[in-house]
Scaffold this active site. Structure first.
Site, PDB file in Angstrom:
ATOM      1  N   ILE A   1      37.726 -10.788  14.848  1.00  0.00           N
ATOM      2  CA  ILE A   1      36.915  -9.316  15.365  1.00  0.00           C
ATOM      3  C   ILE A   1      37.060  -8.749  13.775  1.00  0.00           C
ATOM      4  O   ILE A   1      37.912  -7.346  13.083  1.00  0.00           O
ATOM      5  CB  ILE A   1      37.224  -8.461  16.133  1.00  0.00           C
ATOM      6  CG1 ILE A   1      37.390  -9.736  17.338  1.00  0.00           C
ATOM      7  CG2 ILE A   1      36.330  -7.132  16.011  1.00  0.00           C
ATOM      8  CD1 ILE A   1      37.715  -8.332  19.061  1.00  0.00           C
ATOM      9  N   THR A   2      35.859  -8.219  13.234  1.00  0.00           N
ATOM     10  CA  THR A   2      36.483  -7.841  12.085  1.00  0.00           C
ATOM     11  C   THR A   2      35.473  -6.170  11.850  1.00  0.00           C
ATOM     12  O   THR A   2      34.492  -6.177  12.897  1.00  0.00           O
ATOM     13  CB  THR A   2      35.122  -8.457  10.600  1.00  0.00           C
ATOM     14  OG1 THR A   2      36.027  -9.692  10.573  1.00  0.00           O
ATOM     15  CG2 THR A   2      35.983  -7.227   9.557  1.00  0.00           C
TER      16      THR A   2
ATOM     17  N   ALA B   1      24.745 -14.334  16.752  1.00  0.00           N
ATOM     18  CA  ALA B   1      24.023 -12.858  15.880  1.00  0.00           C
ATOM     19  C   ALA B   1      24.634 -13.129  14.860  1.00  0.00           C
ATOM     20  O   ALA B   1      23.337 -11.911  13.655  1.00  0.00           O
ATOM     21  CB  ALA B   1      24.743 -12.180  16.903  1.00  0.00           C
ATOM     22  N   ASP B   2      25.409 -13.752  14.155  1.00  0.00           N
ATOM     23  CA  ASP B   2      26.246 -12.523  13.333  1.00  0.00           C
ATOM     24  C   ASP B   2      25.712 -13.426  11.777  1.00  0.00           C
ATOM     25  O   ASP B   2      25.375 -12.998  11.357  1.00  0.00           O
ATOM     26  CB  ASP B   2      27.682 -13.719  13.284  1.00  0.00           C
ATOM     27  CG  ASP B   2      28.233 -15.494  13.254  1.00  0.00           C
ATOM     28  OD1 ASP B   2      26.962 -15.945  14.020  1.00  0.00           O
ATOM     29  OD2 ASP B   2      28.616 -16.085  12.595  1.00  0.00           O
TER      30      ASP B   2
ATOM     31  N   VAL C   1      32.073  -9.803  15.919  1.00  0.00           N
ATOM     32  CA  VAL C   1      33.022 -11.293  16.858  1.00  0.00           C
ATOM     33  C   VAL C   1      32.748 -12.412  15.533  1.00  0.00           C
ATOM     34  O   VAL C   1      31.987 -12.274  17.340  1.00  0.00           O
ATOM     35  CB  VAL C   1      33.153 -10.621  18.064  1.00  0.00           C
ATOM     36  CG1 VAL C   1      33.959 -11.192  19.241  1.00  0.00           C
ATOM     37  CG2 VAL C   1      32.950  -8.999  18.075  1.00  0.00           C
ATOM     38  N   GLY C   2      34.199 -12.826  15.796  1.00  0.00           N
ATOM     39  CA  GLY C   2      33.845 -13.918  14.895  1.00  0.00           C
ATOM     40  C   GLY C   2      34.531 -14.642  16.088  1.00  0.00           C
ATOM     41  O   GLY C   2      35.472 -14.556  17.486  1.00  0.00           O
ATOM     42  N   ASN C   3      34.682 -16.654  16.019  1.00  0.00           N
ATOM     43  CA  ASN C   3      35.730 -17.148  16.405  1.00  0.00           C
ATOM     44  C   ASN C   3      36.711 -17.473  16.129  1.00  0.00           C
ATOM     45  O   ASN C   3      37.431 -17.047  17.178  1.00  0.00           O
ATOM     46  CB  ASN C   3      34.904 -18.705  16.649  1.00  0.00           C
ATOM     47  CG  ASN C   3      34.015 -18.231  17.054  1.00  0.00           C
ATOM     48  OD1 ASN C   3      33.355 -19.225  18.379  1.00  0.00           O
ATOM     49  ND2 ASN C   3      32.772 -19.604  16.043  1.00  0.00           N
TER      50      ASN C   3
END
Length: 253
Positions: free
Chosen positions: A12-13, A108-109, A7-9
């Protein structure tokens, strides 16, 4: 099968792993508010469109830098897949040691990317993630540096200047631009390339790891790597691979 979710800014990949093999990847916007049912229905449909039945998803792991979506997303996974997701957070086994003044502030990424790069390529290694923000991490020595990302810079450019249009971020035909849009595109892209080359050079000099392998990821990275020699490897699936590796380190035997 394992469903991994980053979940990025901006996006969501998601990736589906059958063992170590990626059998499908897909994306959805992360800033659009959704209920748990909306997430659940959408995820089930996306998974099944890749030829995987929802019941075949036996495990799920999530890394998120957007806390607001986690309640709805986590509830969706439980309700629509019958699985309690593993979440990358403080205390999870990663196999690396985070050496910063406040490890809890490291996204976290970035932890996931570091785990993937170190596991796949060894150390020392520098990870450059061309996402909403461009981040630089050295695995091995101390040191982390964050710089504004190319997309963030672009949005700031047209958001703060009334006469400048929103543009597609892509490589122009020439850096010798003759009109506004290609001038903006050239400035953004080649400015990012110059920044990357300088920062990687300084990171290697100040860390003492002059032979460190440089691994890049992130959706915008593919436009950068073809015009610079400082990137050794570009892997757009690095984060998804890192999530699988972390899951394997933490799953109950």
């Amino acid at each position: 099968m394992l469903l991994v979710i980053d979940v990025g800014n901006t996006n969501i990949t998601l990736g589906i792993f059958d063992g170590e093999k990626v059998s499908g990847t897909f994306r959805m916007k992360s800033k659009q508010p959704r209920t748990s049912d909306e997430y659940g229905i959408m995820l089930r449909e996306l998974v099944e469109r890749h030829g995987v039945a929802g019941k075949d998803i036996q495990d799920v792991i999530i890394a998120s830098v957007v806390p607001d979506v986690m309640h709805s997303l986590g509830s969706a996974i439980i309700k629509y897949f019958g699985v309690k997701p593993m979440v990358v957070s403080a205390g999870i086994k990663t196999g690396i040691r985070i050496v910063t003044e406040n490890p809890r502030q490291v996204g976290a990424d970035r932890i996931v990317d570091a785990v993937a790069a170190y596991t796949l390529f060894g150390g020392p290694v520098i990870v450059v993630d061309f996402g909403t923000a461009t981040t630089y991490d050295i695995i091995g020595p101390d040191g982390t540096l964050i710089a504004p990302g190319i997309r963030t810079s672009a949005q700031a450019l047209w958001g703060e200047a009334d006469m400048l249009p929103a543009i597609e971020i892509r490589k122009p035909a020439s850096i010798l631009a003759k009109e506004t849009i290609s001038s903006m595109q050239g400035g953004l892209l080649y400015g990012q390339i110059g920044q990357t080359e300088y920062i990687v050079k300084r990171l290697k000099e100040e860390s003492g790891y002059k032979d460190a392998k440089v691994v890049a990821t992130g959706g915008l990275g593919k436009m950068i790597v073809s015009d610079t020699e400082v990137i050794d490897v570009y892997d757009p699936q690095l984060t998804l691979k890192g999530l699988r590796i972390i899951f394997e380190k933490n799953k109950k035997r």
